[in-house]
Design a protein around this motif. Sequence first.
Motif, short mmCIF file in Angstrom:
data_model
loop_
_atom_site.label_atom_id
_atom_site.label_comp_id
_atom_site.label_asym_id
_atom_site.label_seq_id
_atom_site.Cartn_x
_atom_site.Cartn_y
_atom_site.Cartn_z
N VAL A 62 0.84 -1.19 0.00
CA VAL A 62 0.00 0.00 0.00
C VAL A 62 0.88 1.25 0.00
O VAL A 62 0.62 2.22 -0.73
N GLN A 63 1.93 1.21 0.80
CA GLN A 63 2.83 2.37 0.86
C GLN A 63 3.50 2.62 -0.49
O GLN A 63 3.62 3.77 -0.93
N LEU A 64 3.91 1.56 -1.17
CA LEU A 64 4.53 1.73 -2.48
C LEU A 64 3.55 2.34 -3.47
O LEU A 64 3.92 3.21 -4.28
N GLY A 65 2.30 1.92 -3.41
CA GLY A 65 1.30 2.49 -4.31
C GLY A 65 1.06 3.96 -4.04
O GLY A 65 0.90 4.76 -4.97
N LEU A 66 1.06 4.37 -2.78
CA LEU A 66 0.81 5.76 -2.41
C LEU A 66 1.97 6.67 -2.78
O LEU A 66 1.79 7.89 -2.89
N LEU A 67 3.17 6.11 -2.97
CA LEU A 67 4.29 6.95 -3.39
C LEU A 67 4.03 7.58 -4.76
O LEU A 67 4.62 8.62 -5.08
N ASP A 68 3.17 6.97 -5.55
CA ASP A 68 2.84 7.51 -6.87
C ASP A 68 1.45 8.13 -6.89
O ASP A 68 0.83 8.26 -7.96
N ALA A 99 14.79 5.30 -4.90
CA ALA A 99 15.20 6.67 -5.22
C ALA A 99 14.40 7.68 -4.41
O ALA A 99 14.94 8.71 -3.96
N ALA A 100 13.10 7.40 -4.19
CA ALA A 100 12.25 8.32 -3.42
C ALA A 100 12.65 8.39 -1.96
O ALA A 100 12.32 9.35 -1.27
N SER A 101 13.38 7.36 -1.48
CA SER A 101 13.81 7.36 -0.07
C SER A 101 14.98 8.31 0.18
O SER A 101 15.30 8.62 1.33
N TRP A 102 15.66 8.75 -0.89
CA TRP A 102 16.85 9.60 -0.82
C TRP A 102 18.03 8.90 -0.15
O TRP A 102 19.04 9.54 0.15
N LEU A 103 17.90 7.59 0.07
CA LEU A 103 18.99 6.85 0.71
C LEU A 103 20.02 6.38 -0.33
O LEU A 103 21.21 6.33 -0.06
N ALA A 104 19.53 6.02 -1.50
CA ALA A 104 20.39 5.57 -2.59
C ALA A 104 19.62 5.78 -3.89
O ALA A 104 18.42 6.05 -3.88
N ASP A 105 20.30 5.65 -4.99
CA ASP A 105 19.65 5.82 -6.29
C ASP A 105 20.13 4.75 -7.24
O ASP A 105 21.24 4.21 -7.09
N ALA A 106 19.28 4.41 -8.21
CA ALA A 106 19.62 3.39 -9.19
C ALA A 106 20.46 4.00 -10.31
O ALA A 106 20.34 5.19 -10.60
N PRO A 107 21.30 3.19 -10.96
CA PRO A 107 21.99 3.66 -12.16
C PRO A 107 20.93 4.04 -13.21
O PRO A 107 20.09 3.21 -13.56
N ARG A 108 20.95 5.24 -13.69
CA ARG A 108 19.86 5.70 -14.56
C ARG A 108 20.10 5.42 -16.04
O ARG A 108 19.15 5.38 -16.82
N GLU A 109 21.36 5.24 -16.44
CA GLU A 109 21.64 5.03 -17.85
C GLU A 109 20.96 3.76 -18.35
O GLU A 109 21.24 2.67 -17.86
N GLY A 110 20.07 3.92 -19.29
CA GLY A 110 19.39 2.78 -19.90
C GLY A 110 18.20 2.26 -19.14
O GLY A 110 17.45 1.43 -19.65
N ASP A 135 6.97 10.04 5.43
CA ASP A 135 6.98 8.79 6.19
C ASP A 135 7.95 7.79 5.58
O ASP A 135 8.70 7.11 6.29
N TRP A 136 7.91 7.69 4.26
CA TRP A 136 8.77 6.73 3.57
C TRP A 136 10.24 7.04 3.82
O TRP A 136 11.05 6.14 4.08
N ARG A 137 10.60 8.31 3.77
CA ARG A 137 12.00 8.68 3.97
C ARG A 137 12.41 8.48 5.42
O ARG A 137 13.54 8.05 5.70
N ASN A 138 11.52 8.79 6.33
CA ASN A 138 11.84 8.60 7.75
C ASN A 138 11.97 7.12 8.10
O ASN A 138 12.77 6.75 8.96
#
Length: 818
Positions: free
Chosen positions: A133-139, A211-222, A160-163
């Motif tokens: 449910v939380q993942l769905g609400l992120l969008d 990525a929305a957590s601001w803790l880490a990010d995915a490689p974006r190329e491709g 909440d997600w970031r905390n």
Amino acid sequence: MTSLEVSTQADDSGPSSYAAARLRLLGEKARSGPPRRSALARLTDDWLAALFAAAGPPRGAALVAVGGYGRGELSPRSDLDLLLLHDGSADPGAIAALADRIWYPVWDLGLALDHSVRTPAEARKTAGEDLKVQLGLLDARPVAGDLALAGGLRTAVLADWRNQAPKRLPELDALCRERAERMGELQFLLEPDLKEARGGLRDATALRAVAASWLADAPREGLDPARRRLLDARDALHLATGRATDRLALQEQDAVAEELGLLDADTLLREVYEAARVVSYASDVTWREVNRVLKARSARPRFRGLLGRGGAGKPPVERTPLAEGVVEMDGEAVLARTAKPERDPVLPLRAAAAAAQSGLPVSLHAVRRLAAAAQPLPVPWPAEAREELVTLLGAGESTVPVWEALEAEGLITRLLPDWERVRCRPQRNPVHTWTVDRHLVETAVRASSLTRRVGRPDLLLVAALLHDIGKGWPGDHSVAGETIARDVAARIGFDRADVGVIATVVRHHLLLIETATRRDLDDPATVASVARAVGTLPTLELLHALTEADALATGPAAWSSWRGSLVADLVKRVAGVLAGEPAPEPEPAAPSAEQERLAIEALRTGEPVLALHTQPEPAAEKSDEPEPVGVELLIALPDQPGVLPAAAGVLALHRLTVRAADLRSVELPTELGGDATAVLVLSWRVAAEYGSLPQAARLRADLLRALDGSLDVPARLAEREAAYPRRRGLQAPPPRVTVAPAASHHATVIEVRAQDAPGLLHRIGRALEGAGVRVRSAHVSTLGANAVDTLYVTRADGSRLADEEAVDLAKAVETALR
């Protein structure tokens, strides 16, 4: 006709107007991909907003799209994920009535709906309890109503997600791993689930959440193009099937390829695999970074205590040298500060070998720096480069993630240009677990554990990597592969003699397994032909190890201790010939004590005698994988027409799979048999399809009935075949029967390739009996849905068939099987 199509015939307003516009939009060939998904989302927004407004909503209410609909990515048959949000001030009855005025028109059109009614507090509470449910609400995205209320909820959910990220991200990681274990890896599946399999749309959504957590990010190329490709494939799948499905079934792939404007189903699968590989690699890198950050955060308080009040509070960063220009840092192989990839063309291979040997992943930054700055290797490669490649291949399981990292950044195809043709290439044979390129790497991994058995481990590992390289070209992949392997081996710096060995091993990498399972090893012609092809003992040694590695890397159906014992027996015989030992003249093998006992009993009673014995695994070459119980079935009976089809038919009726069959005439002392001195003994190796083995008494009774004609075996088998499960829309290729003219000096060898089915050997036996030939032995091989049966046949007097007779026999058998 679907409910959606029925609605278009009602009137031109309200739901039917939306339905008609929706159908027109989905029928526009010129608009597809992201533009169509966005247009479909906007069209749906407008319709739902009109429903919301017409319902007279109370103050403090909003309609919110979540999940894929919230991202504006509606596939033709996607669910509508909707949240009716309210601030709690309105009468509950009014909110319920508002919900009904929205939900029912959606259901009336036959659209799938995932709905909920909550206040912001309830939504946040449910999100805290349910990760999905939380993942769905992120969008979450407002569609109609109180925009401030909807915007406030999304802001709060993101906060909440970031905390909660240190707690929720490990949960999400575990959820992704569990799903991958259950659904498999999309990039290797013949019928992948585009959403749920590893590397699919769920994983792409999980990367957005990270990525929305601001803790880490995915490689974006491709990553975005890969995600769009998977969404496009799902759109086409929905349109081709008219169903809300994410599973790309075999029978749908041609239609989906056509919808996407692709050449064929293989091109479709290759594009899907390439996209899934990008998502999978991004997931590996991202979750590694998440775990590194979380580990560093948990370590900070301890380091603060060690450093005291005035300390910097950062754990010390250790760099451990691995190789020249390569160090370990934070659990990854990275480039040293002094590394100069623009001046060191061997550095990519050295870094990869050092990482694999240390069991470490190569950092994303290091791989990308190498891809951007590394210079091409001279041709032929210097010795160091060749040695580093061999070291990489010999590292075992840890080779795979390192190889994948190099491949993700294009380094593999720069080192080995011929790799491009096999990259992500699907294998339609269900026996194969992997795509062609991954199978080659897996074979090298398997070969790395066999290097102690050969004198030239480097040649074994390189041959393992190249043995199927010809599958990217038309024709026999072994023939094409020999030429490519010769070029590649020379390119990477092997001398002429070693190049010849590698080329020979690649050319004949299927020789041992096919000969051992499909030919009579007691026939000197069989052994002599293998010896001529192999040429030398060291080459035979390499070929033996590669055969095992190749089969183990193919899948569980391709290797067993029984197959291993057959190959080992063949290798022993061929080694004797290559060592100069004289080939023994073929003589009928002496019957075992058990065979002789049964033959005497059959001669005494004049009726069939049966015995079932469970066969222990051979002491050598034991397999770690369980295999079906192997059972030896011995049948002795006075020689008479129709024995082979009758026995094979009875075994099929009792659901016994025949792995090998040997038919021989046992000569008995005259004093034991009176006037008759010969008894036919059939030695079968069988396995139960499922359930327990039948009793020998039941087999014997049915065999008697089959021989005297009271059991109509063909009719019974036809009933079973009619009920045999077949995949809708799939047509098996026709059977093919050929003659191997030089395979034996003492019998004519007929090879049958056909779709495996109940009673196949029975039908072959009937065709041979009808032609008046005698079966000396049968060698049965079944891989997945394909059967390859080799039969040694003679005239009634024991002589070989003439060439014309053999060709006519092959045509007759093929006609009977069609």
